[in-house]
Structure formats: C-alpha cells, structure tokens
Design a protein around this motif. Structure first.
Motif, short mmCIF file in Angstrom:
data_model
loop_
_atom_site.label_atom_id
_atom_site.label_comp_id
_atom_site.label_asym_id
_atom_site.label_seq_id
_atom_site.Cartn_x
_atom_site.Cartn_y
_atom_site.Cartn_z
N PHE A 202 0.84 -1.20 0.00
CA PHE A 202 0.00 0.00 0.00
C PHE A 202 0.87 1.25 0.00
O PHE A 202 1.67 1.46 0.92
N ASN A 203 0.68 2.10 -1.00
CA ASN A 203 1.39 3.38 -1.08
C ASN A 203 0.58 4.44 -0.34
O ASN A 203 -0.43 4.93 -0.85
N VAL A 204 1.02 4.80 0.86
CA VAL A 204 0.27 5.73 1.72
C VAL A 204 0.82 7.14 1.53
O VAL A 204 1.16 7.83 2.50
N TYR A 205 0.82 7.60 0.30
CA TYR A 205 1.47 8.87 0.00
C TYR A 205 0.58 10.08 0.26
O TYR A 205 1.08 11.21 0.35
N GLN A 206 -0.73 9.90 0.37
CA GLN A 206 -1.61 11.03 0.67
C GLN A 206 -1.82 11.13 2.18
O GLN A 206 -2.16 10.14 2.84
N ASP A 207 -1.65 12.33 2.73
CA ASP A 207 -1.67 12.51 4.17
C ASP A 207 -3.05 12.34 4.79
O ASP A 207 -3.16 12.14 6.01
N ASP A 208 -4.11 12.44 3.99
CA ASP A 208 -5.45 12.37 4.55
C ASP A 208 -6.07 10.98 4.47
O ASP A 208 -7.27 10.79 4.67
N TYR A 209 -5.26 9.96 4.19
CA TYR A 209 -5.80 8.61 4.12
C TYR A 209 -6.31 8.16 5.49
O TYR A 209 -5.69 8.40 6.52
N ASP A 210 -7.46 7.45 5.46
CA ASP A 210 -8.02 6.90 6.69
C ASP A 210 -8.71 5.57 6.35
O ASP A 210 -8.32 4.89 5.41
N GLU A 211 -9.75 5.20 7.10
CA GLU A 211 -10.40 3.91 6.90
C GLU A 211 -10.95 3.73 5.49
O GLU A 211 -10.93 2.62 4.95
#
Length: 300
Positions: free
Chosen positions: A124-133
C-alpha cells in the motif's frame, strides 16, 4: 540486514545487528491473521520498481515504522469493517493475503500493488496525508483482489480460451497497453472495491466526510468499470461471443463482476450522476473531489 541494520525473521520478529535479542515482535492486525511489516525487507526490495522496471532508489521511497504508527488504527479499523460487513470476501482475503507492507513514494514511481514475485503480500502506497479507513477499505479490497485472482488463475487455461497475453491495444486499436489478463484483473478489483465500500456504507461505518469520500470513490470506480467492461465486451464481439473468450469458470467470474456493476449503478446512479471527476488523477484524491463536489450531492 536492511539499510538500518535490522533483520526480519518471519513469525518471530526483528533483530538489530550485533544485538542478541529481538527488539520488536511482528505485528498482527487485531482479530485477524494478517501481518503488517514494521520495516523494509531486503528480499522484497526488488519488487519496488517504476514503470520502466527499474528499482526505485532509496532516496525516493520510504519504509519505516512511522508509516505503521501513523496508519495502523485506520488499517485495523478497515480490516475489521471488511471482516464484519463483507464476511464471505474477508474469508477469502485471509486465505490468500498473509502480509501487508506500507510504503510511501510519489505515485509516478509506483502505485499500491500486488505482484506474483511476492505472492500473498499487499503493498500500500500511503502517499496522501489524509488517508483513513475509507482509503484502506478501498486499497485492501483492490490489492487483495489482485492476490485472490492471481491465485484463482494459477492455471490460466482453465479461465481463458484465447491468448490472455494479447494486448488490448492490438486487438481493439485503442490506446491501452494492458493485456487481456490484466484487463480482467482490473475488472475484478472494481468488483471487490465496490463490494466492500458499498457494504460498509450500508452499515453506517463512516462519518459525513468519509461517507462523501466513499460515495465519491464508488462513482470513480463505476466510471472505470464501465469503460473496461465496454472494452471487454468489444473483445467478446471480436471473437464472436464470450463463450469463445472465457471458459465456464471464467464466465462465472465475469458474470459476478457485471452483476455487481449493475447493482451499484442502480443503487448509486442518481447520487453520482452530478459528480465532477475532471480534476482526478489515476488514484482517487478526496481533496480534489471535495473541491468540485458539494456534500449535498451525496445526500440526494
């Protein structure tokens, strides 16, 4: 040992160089059998490649425990929601997906992915700071969809009657560099993502902002699914019918995808018909969607 002199032993934990005891245990997502890596793993480093097949340089990609710490509550909740809301699909996830690795890089280098070179791991590329559930439900469904289909397609000739490695571009004279095999993979991940987001929306798992994002993502994938179903149908027409493209097992999977697409369109078309996706990139970005679409549209 990795670049931080940390070694990983599956099922046991992490060692630091020249230290005799484990300094960290493995992390299993609560109430699941799925492990999340805490650190980069040297044996997996070669699967992080760009569009040209070159390994992404260390300075251009992040793997560290801070990604787990920042995202683990969202990831845990997302797994829990899928487990409770999409039970049958979750049972398949646990059979096929054993581990998750979080990383961060510009999506121009690579997106989230799954690969046969590390089968059973979702990246998983978690590059966006606003990622959540909402993001994690989407990406879990998407990447585990690839893992599950790769498992189901271990004998491709049990699924395809045609050469599945033919390029869509060559067959249809359209700009599409995917193979028929990859096209069907994409369609299956739309099915899994629509299934999981829709089920969790039905269970009221989200706050208002998340609800807007989840519905926005559904509209985003319905558009993609519509385009790809249209391309697959053109391939079917080219071969004078789906019965000449897919075996009975393959048609069963395709029919499941089409059925879920039709159900989602019937349920959400009125709501999503007014949405504007003109500022979206390949990966859904909620801040872009939010800028063009008012909350009232999700409540119509």
């Amino acid at each position: 040992f990795n670049e931080n002199e940390i070694a990983y032993l599956p099922k046991l934990g992490y060692f630091k160089k020249n230290e005799p005891a484990f300094f960290e245990p493995i992390h299993i997502i609560e109430n699941s059998n799925i492990e999340v890596f805490r650190h980069s793993i040297n044996l997996l480093r070669n699967v992080f490649t760009d569009g040209s097949g070159n390994v992404i340089p260390d300075f251009d990609i992040t793997f560290d425990n801070s990604l787990l710490e920042k995202n683990i509550s969202y990831l845990t909740n997302a797994v829990s929601f899928i487990k409770e809301d999409s039970k049958e699909y979750y049972e398949i996830i646990e059979k096929c997906c054993k581990k998750i690795l979080l990383f961060k890089t510009d999506p121009g280098n690579t997106n989230s992915f799954a690969t046969i070179k590390a089968h059973g791991v979702a990246f998983f590329n978690v590059y966006q700071d606003d990622y959540d559930e909402v993001f994690f439900i989407d990406d879990i469904a998407h990447q585990t969809g690839h893992i599950i289909l790769t498992t189901l397609f271990h004998n491709r000739k049990a699924i395809f009657k045609i050469d599945e490695e033919q390029n869509v571009e060559d067959l249809l004279k359209l700009k599409d560099h995917r193979t028929v095999y990859i096209l069907l993979h994409a369609l299956y991940t739309y099915y899994t993502t629509l299934l999981c987001l829709d089920n969790s929306l039905a269970k009221n798992r989200f706050n208002k902002r998340q609800e807007k994002e989840a519905i926005g993502r559904i509209g985003f994938y319905l558009n993609k699914c519509s385009n790809d179903l249209n391309r697959f149908e053109k391939i079917n027409d080219l071969y004078s019918g789906i019965e000449n493209v897919l075996t009975n097992e393959g048609k069963e999977i395709y029919d499941i995808i089409r059925q879920k697409y039709s159900e989602a369109v019937q349920k959400w078309q009125t709501t999503i018909s007014g949405f504007d996706y003109n500022n979206q990139t390949y990966n859904f970005a909620f801040k872009n969607f939010d800028a063009l679409n008012t909350l009232e549209k999700t409540q119509s």
